[in-house]
Motif scaffolding. Structure first.
Motif, mmCIF file in Angstrom:
data_model
loop_
_atom_site.group_PDB
_atom_site.id
_atom_site.type_symbol
_atom_site.label_atom_id
_atom_site.label_comp_id
_atom_site.label_asym_id
_atom_site.label_seq_id
_atom_site.Cartn_x
_atom_site.Cartn_y
_atom_site.Cartn_z
ATOM 1 N N PRO A 147 0.811 -1.216 0.000
ATOM 2 C CA PRO A 147 0.000 0.000 0.000
ATOM 3 C C PRO A 147 0.847 1.270 0.000
ATOM 4 O O PRO A 147 1.924 1.317 0.606
ATOM 5 C CB PRO A 147 -0.813 -0.123 1.294
ATOM 6 N N THR A 148 0.337 2.303 -0.654
ATOM 7 C CA THR A 148 1.072 3.564 -0.789
ATOM 8 C C THR A 148 1.390 4.190 0.554
ATOM 9 O O THR A 148 2.478 4.746 0.761
ATOM 10 C CB THR A 148 0.265 4.562 -1.647
ATOM 11 N N ASP A 149 0.432 4.141 1.501
ATOM 12 C CA ASP A 149 0.656 4.791 2.794
ATOM 13 C C ASP A 149 1.817 4.146 3.546
ATOM 14 O O ASP A 149 2.574 4.825 4.248
ATOM 15 C CB ASP A 149 -0.611 4.771 3.660
ATOM 16 N N ILE A 150 2.008 2.827 3.370
ATOM 17 C CA ILE A 150 3.135 2.149 4.022
ATOM 18 C C ILE A 150 4.441 2.547 3.351
ATOM 19 O O ILE A 150 5.459 2.776 4.026
ATOM 20 C CB ILE A 150 2.951 0.615 3.983
ATOM 21 N N TRP A 151 4.424 2.651 2.013
ATOM 22 C CA TRP A 151 5.621 3.133 1.304
ATOM 23 C C TRP A 151 6.025 4.509 1.807
ATOM 24 O O TRP A 151 7.209 4.780 2.035
ATOM 25 C CB TRP A 151 5.346 3.207 -0.204
ATOM 26 N N ILE A 152 5.050 5.393 1.983
ATOM 27 C CA ILE A 152 5.338 6.765 2.420
ATOM 28 C C ILE A 152 5.899 6.773 3.837
ATOM 29 O O ILE A 152 6.907 7.431 4.126
ATOM 30 C CB ILE A 152 4.068 7.644 2.342
ATOM 31 N N LYS A 153 5.249 6.040 4.741
ATOM 32 C CA LYS A 153 5.715 5.985 6.132
ATOM 33 C C LYS A 153 7.139 5.449 6.214
ATOM 34 O O LYS A 153 8.006 6.027 6.881
ATOM 35 C CB LYS A 153 4.783 5.101 6.969
ATOM 36 N N ALA A 200 6.038 0.102 11.176
ATOM 37 C CA ALA A 200 5.004 0.432 10.195
ATOM 38 C C ALA A 200 4.938 -0.589 9.055
ATOM 39 O O ALA A 200 3.857 -0.894 8.538
ATOM 40 C CB ALA A 200 5.256 1.826 9.630
ATOM 41 N N TYR A 257 2.293 -5.715 7.153
ATOM 42 C CA TYR A 257 1.982 -6.065 5.766
ATOM 43 C C TYR A 257 3.028 -7.005 5.176
ATOM 44 O O TYR A 257 2.687 -8.008 4.537
ATOM 45 C CB TYR A 257 1.889 -4.805 4.890
ATOM 46 N N GLU A 298 2.428 2.866 16.361
ATOM 47 C CA GLU A 298 1.832 1.846 15.497
ATOM 48 C C GLU A 298 1.249 0.686 16.289
ATOM 49 O O GLU A 298 0.194 0.159 15.946
ATOM 50 C CB GLU A 298 2.884 1.308 14.515
#
Length: 337
Positions: free
Chosen positions: A65-71, A190, A194, A117
């Motif tokens: 997911p994009t939000d995990i990449w960003i974090k 974070a 996943y 988290e």
């Protein structure tokens, strides 16, 4: 629990020793040594390890997911800045004190960040963890005091004082670098849920998750270091220093540094998993404190403190003792219901 603790201690042992080969390189400037190190440890080693060891590598990361990449990307980038500052601090204040202050700051802040988290543990466990971290803080201040006392003695030796940077500057760099480097702890917390699920779904062994977690962390952290050292090599006119008869020996020594640094980080991630619910906090504290103990002992063996006064060494040993006691308290917290 015991397996997780032992793995975290061994990972800290590896991290505590990783910078030691730098002392034996020849003909390289600071920029040559660390630019090659960061290239190997942030890109070459993790890419080879990830592609080789992770089944379904492309699928796992293309579906993250994009939000995990960003974090993971942003906090790993800050970690990269912090590690870069750490290497600079070692040149100012030596291996043992540099590790103590940098890792001590990481322990205090980085051990708490995973709560964002993972959520807060039960009150009795949280109280015990915070008590242990407070004892570690006392150890950090004692190590800082040892450094200032040592500087006063070393200034009497003109040769030594010309080789070392300012103790105050080195301590400041180490502490700020430590604060930024706590991004590693958050990125691990974070990304692990996943990546663990995706890795298991692809048929990988449990320990492979640790390799998967390290991939985005190291690649993101390596970006800032690459840009910085390309600039440094150019401004310091150090590119030509790679042409030295000792290049082969230097490369092997730096490759050992890179492997130990990466392997220690991956092993910590697996230890955190084995430690259970509060593993990110407890494991991180154990991992980094065992690293400090190793670094201080190696600094003593390599005679960094040979000219220090008995008072300076006393503060160093008090600081080391406090950090060990503090980490025992933190480890004990993991056994509480």
């Amino acid at each position: 629990m015991t397996e997780g603790v032992l793995l975290a201690i061994f990972a800290g042992l590896m991290l505590g020793l990783y910078a030691l080969p730098e002392k034996f390189t020849k003909g390289f400037k600071y920029e040559n040594t660390w630019s090659l190190f960061f290239l190997l440890t942030m890109f070459v080693v993790p890419i080879i390890a990830s592609v080789t060891l992770i089944d379904g590598f492309v699928s796992i990361f293309s579906n993250m997911p994009t939000d995990i990449w960003i974090k993971m990307g942003l906090t790993s980038f800050l970690w990269g800045v912090g590690v870069m500052m750490w290497s600079k601090a070692i040149n100012h204040i030596g291996l043992s004190l540099g590790f103590s202050l940098f890792i001590g700051t990481i322990i205090l802040v980085g051990s708490v960040l995973p709560f964002i988290e993972d959520g807060l543990p039960p009150t009795n466990k949280l109280t015990t963890i915070l008590l242990g971290l407070f004892v570690v803080l006392i150890g950090i201040f004692a190590n800082g005091k040892a450094g200032f006392i040592r500087e006063k003695v070393e200034k009497d030796n003109q040769e030594n004082s010309s080789q070392k940077g300012s103790m105050a500057t080195g301590i400041l760099i180490a502490v700020i670098g430590g604060l930024l480097a706590t991004g590693f702890s958050y990125a691990n917390a974070a990304g692990r849920p996943y990546l663990h699920e995706a890795s298991q779904a692809a048929g990988n062994a449990e320990w492979v998750t640790a390799v998967a977690v390290m991939f985005p962390i190291f690649i993101s952290g390596g970006l800032v270091m690459t840009a910085y050292f390309l600039w440094q090599l150019t401004t310091k006119k150090a590119w030509g220093d790679f042409k030295t008869p000792a290049f082969g020996k230097n490369f092997v020594l730096i490759l050992v540094m890179a492997f130990f640094h990466y392997a220690a980080s991956a092993l910590f991630a697996f230890a955190a998993y084995k430690l259970g619910a509060s593993g990110n906090t407890v494991g991180y504290a154990i991992f980094n404190t065992s690293c400090v103990v190793t670094a201080i002992i190696s600094g003593i063996i390599t005679k960094e403190w040979v000219k220090a006064s008995p008072k300076a060494r006393k503060f160093l040993y008090v600081g080391l003792s406090c950090m060990v006691i503090g980490i025992v308290i933190v480890a004990y917290s993991n056994s509480l219901a």
